[in-house]
Design an enzyme around this catalytic site. Structure first.
Site, PDB file in Angstrom:
ATOM      1  N   ASN A 151      57.578  -7.683  26.794  1.00 41.26           N
ATOM      2  CA  ASN A 151      55.892  -7.119  27.960  1.00 41.26           C
ATOM      3  C   ASN A 151      54.962  -8.819  27.264  1.00 41.26           C
ATOM      4  OD1 ASN A 151      57.397  -5.449  27.720  1.00 41.26           O
ATOM      5  ND2 ASN A 151      56.329  -4.190  26.151  1.00 41.26           N
ATOM      6  N   PRO A 154      53.200   0.351  34.383  1.00 42.28           N
ATOM      7  CA  PRO A 154      54.545   0.217  35.067  1.00 42.28           C
ATOM      8  C   PRO A 154      55.450  -0.106  34.363  1.00 42.28           C
ATOM      9  CG  PRO A 154      53.024   0.216  37.264  1.00 42.28           C
ATOM     10  CD  PRO A 154      52.276   0.407  35.305  1.00 42.28           C
ATOM     11  N   ASP A 155      56.868   0.373  34.286  1.00 44.35           N
ATOM     12  CA  ASP A 155      57.952  -0.591  33.651  1.00 44.35           C
ATOM     13  C   ASP A 155      57.905  -1.389  35.282  1.00 44.35           C
ATOM     14  OD1 ASP A 155      60.757   1.576  32.848  1.00 44.35           O
ATOM     15  OD2 ASP A 155      59.188   0.931  34.764  1.00 44.35           O
ATOM     16  N   PHE A 156      59.467  -2.121  35.518  1.00 46.32           N
ATOM     17  CA  PHE A 156      59.586  -2.879  36.631  1.00 46.32           C
ATOM     18  C   PHE A 156      61.180  -2.352  37.453  1.00 46.32           C
ATOM     19  CE2 PHE A 156      57.336  -6.126  35.647  1.00 46.32           C
ATOM     20  CZ  PHE A 156      56.662  -6.415  34.415  1.00 46.32           C
ATOM     21  N   ARG A 157      61.739  -1.795  36.720  1.00 44.77           N
ATOM     22  CA  ARG A 157      62.957  -0.826  36.920  1.00 44.77           C
ATOM     23  C   ARG A 157      63.346   0.145  37.328  1.00 44.77           C
ATOM     24  NH1 ARG A 157      63.533  -5.704  34.861  1.00 44.77           N
ATOM     25  NH2 ARG A 157      63.885  -7.842  35.869  1.00 44.77           N
ATOM     26  N   HIS A 165      57.515 -13.805  27.118  1.00 45.31           N
ATOM     27  CA  HIS A 165      57.772 -13.954  28.858  1.00 45.31           C
ATOM     28  C   HIS A 165      56.091 -14.816  28.415  1.00 45.31           C
ATOM     29  CE1 HIS A 165      61.755 -11.410  30.116  1.00 45.31           C
ATOM     30  NE2 HIS A 165      62.060 -12.607  29.329  1.00 45.31           N
ATOM     31  N   ASP A 220      51.253  -7.741  27.697  1.00 43.87           N
ATOM     32  CA  ASP A 220      50.042  -6.816  27.952  1.00 43.87           C
ATOM     33  C   ASP A 220      49.782  -7.236  26.403  1.00 43.87           C
ATOM     34  OD1 ASP A 220      52.177  -3.991  27.927  1.00 43.87           O
ATOM     35  OD2 ASP A 220      51.919  -4.978  25.817  1.00 43.87           O
TER      36      ASP A 220
HETATM   37  N1  APR Z   1      60.626   5.420  26.648  1.00 43.57           N
HETATM   38  C1  APR Z   1      61.819   5.361  26.449  1.00 43.57           C
HETATM   39  N2  APR Z   1      62.126   4.135  27.742  1.00 43.57           N
HETATM   40  C2  APR Z   1      61.784   3.708  29.106  1.00 43.57           C
HETATM   41  C3  APR Z   1      60.797   4.466  28.693  1.00 43.57           C
HETATM   42  C4  APR Z   1      59.714   5.522  27.720  1.00 43.57           C
HETATM   43  N3  APR Z   1      58.668   6.086  27.908  1.00 43.57           N
HETATM   44  N4  APR Z   1      59.900   4.171  30.273  1.00 43.57           N
HETATM   45  C5  APR Z   1      60.810   3.343  30.539  1.00 43.57           C
HETATM   46  N5  APR Z   1      61.833   3.479  29.858  1.00 43.57           N
HETATM   47  C6  APR Z   1      62.798   2.713  30.000  1.00 43.57           C
HETATM   48  C7  APR Z   1      63.421   2.293  31.264  1.00 43.57           C
HETATM   49  O1  APR Z   1      64.519   3.269  31.183  1.00 43.57           O
HETATM   50  C8  APR Z   1      63.602   0.807  31.184  1.00 43.57           C
HETATM   51  O2  APR Z   1      65.688   1.065  30.687  1.00 43.57           O
HETATM   52  O3  APR Z   1      62.952   1.089  29.258  1.00 43.57           O
HETATM   53  C9  APR Z   1      63.060  -0.083  30.725  1.00 43.57           C
HETATM   54  C10 APR Z   1      62.628  -0.477  30.998  1.00 43.57           C
HETATM   55  O4  APR Z   1      63.234  -1.745  31.851  1.00 43.57           O
HETATM   56  P1  APR Z   1      62.270  -2.428  32.586  1.00 43.57           P
HETATM   57  O5  APR Z   1      62.197  -1.921  33.977  1.00 43.57           O
HETATM   58  O6  APR Z   1      63.830  -3.524  33.196  1.00 43.57           O
HETATM   59  O7  APR Z   1      61.047  -3.666  31.811  1.00 43.57           O
HETATM   60  P2  APR Z   1      62.124  -4.905  31.012  1.00 43.57           P
HETATM   61  O8  APR Z   1      63.495  -4.808  30.669  1.00 43.57           O
HETATM   62  O9  APR Z   1      60.951  -5.020  30.083  1.00 43.57           O
HETATM   63  O10 APR Z   1      62.270  -6.454  31.884  1.00 43.57           O
HETATM   64  C11 APR Z   1      62.622  -7.474  31.232  1.00 43.57           C
HETATM   65  O11 APR Z   1      61.884  -8.139  33.764  1.00 43.57           O
HETATM   66  O12 APR Z   1      60.790  -8.644  35.693  1.00 43.57           O
HETATM   67  C12 APR Z   1      60.865  -8.876  34.740  1.00 43.57           C
HETATM   68  O13 APR Z   1      59.516 -10.400  32.579  1.00 43.57           O
HETATM   69  C13 APR Z   1      59.453  -8.870  33.582  1.00 43.57           C
HETATM   70  O14 APR Z   1      59.886  -9.174  31.241  1.00 43.57           O
HETATM   71  C14 APR Z   1      59.603  -8.282  32.324  1.00 43.57           C
HETATM   72  C15 APR Z   1      61.484  -8.026  32.160  1.00 43.57           C
END
Ligand code: APR
Length: 278
Positions: A119, A45-48, A138, A121
């Site tokens: 990331n 999962p992503d974060f937000r 990170h 991972d």
């Molecule tokens: N394809 C395209 N975009 C996607 C997909 C996908 N399959 N899945 C998610 N996204 C987009 C989301 O819409 C969002 O804009 O990717 C982005 C993910 O954003 P975050 O969840 O905030 O992740 P990230 O930007 O990597 O977070 C940065 O926050 O907590 C800290 O250290 C942690 O490295 C992380 C940092």
């Protein structure tokens, strides 16, 4: 608008223009900035993303707020919530996505300057990218050490502890062991801080799968010199991408976006074969 950007980029601002720019050999160095969005289709999962991101969905007992799972002060008091999540994120438990393979293909084509990844991972390396093509902003799970005496902790013991969701303790002073991922409250890796502006040497920037919310990484794309085309592949527009005449926005999933770009480049078959081998 910088005159040294080929007119076709300015006029059509399309993926085909970017692909043409790469195919015509205008580009020997591409800098890529990635975030959690490139690993979501690997099952991480992503974060937000509302309703799916870790900061919305984490239900780990003992967490005052979900971001605390990556907070150093909280970890020192209670490392259990982190180690209940670590198994999901630990290298070896997920297959790289076709987007990770696209990064590898850029390297094989000799036009990848560097991947800046937020990331942890390490799926970029699991897809085949050499370590020296990566800058982990990170940190990552590839190494770990004691939070008190900083003694390195053996990889095999770490893998075992993570598998069992147990908290590893230092073999020298018995304090908690933490992977070398950057927690809130920790300093960033020198490798990142020393190379933050490396991307200024590139002729094209690609930003993928990040909300650009966490500094200083979030500022890197907007600090790239004018005249360098910037391609965003993301579900939504983020940062200042799209505000420059030569920006190209490809809104949708990363996996669809890299397939479209690879197809414009005539590399799609090669990309699918490369990914099939991961
Ligand atoms: N394809 C395209 N975009 C996607 C997909 C996908 N399959 N899945 C998610 N996204 C987009 C989301 O819409 C969002 O804009 O990717 C982005 C993910 O954003 P975050 O969840 O905030 O992740 P990230 O930007 O990597 O977070 C940065 O926050 O907590 C800290 O250290 C942690 O490295 C992380 C940092």
């Amino acid at each position: 608008i910088d005159e040294n950007v080929p007119p076709e980029i300015l006029e059509s601002r399309t993926l085909d223009a970017v692909a043409k720019y790469i195919k015509d050999g205008h580009i020997s160095d591409i800098v890529v900035f990635v975030g959690a969005g490139i690993s979501t289709s690997a099952g991480i999962p992503d974060f937000r993303t509302p309703g799916k991101g870790l900061y919305d969905t984490l239900r780990v007992k003992g967490l005052p707020r979900n971001e605390a799972i990556f907070d150093l002060a909280f970890f020192k008091e209670n490392p259990d919530p982190f180690y209940s999540l670590a198994k999901t994120l630990y290298p070896g438990s997920r297959r790289p996505t076709i987007t990770h393979s696209f990064l590898h293909l850029l390297h094989l084509k000799g036009c990848l300057l560097k991947v800046f990844s937020q990331n942890i991972d390490s799926l970029e390396q699991e897809a085949g990218l050499p370590r020296e093509k990566m800058i982990y902003a990170h940190g990552n799970f590839l190494t770990q050490r004691c939070i008190e005496c900083f003694t390195e902790y053996p990889d095999d013991e770490m893998r075992e502890k993570v598998e069992k969701e147990e908290v590893p303790r230092c073999n020298s002073c018995n304090a908690f062991v933490k992977p070398d991922i950057v927690f809130f409250g920790e300093k960033l890796p020198m490798e990142f801080l020393d190379n933050m502006y490396l991307g200024h040497r590139a002729q094209l920037a690609i930003v993928m799968g990040t909300s650009l919310q966490v500094q200083p990484f979030a500022s890197l794309p907007q600090e790239l010199p004018e005249g360098m085309p910037r391609l965003l592949i993301n579900m939504f527009q983020v940062g200042d991408l799209g505000t420059r005449a030569d920006d190209v926005l490809l809104l949708g999933t990363c996996d669809d976006g890299v397939r479209q770009l690879a197809s414009s480049l005539g590399w799609l078959e090669e990309l699918e074969e490369l990914w099939a081998k991961t």
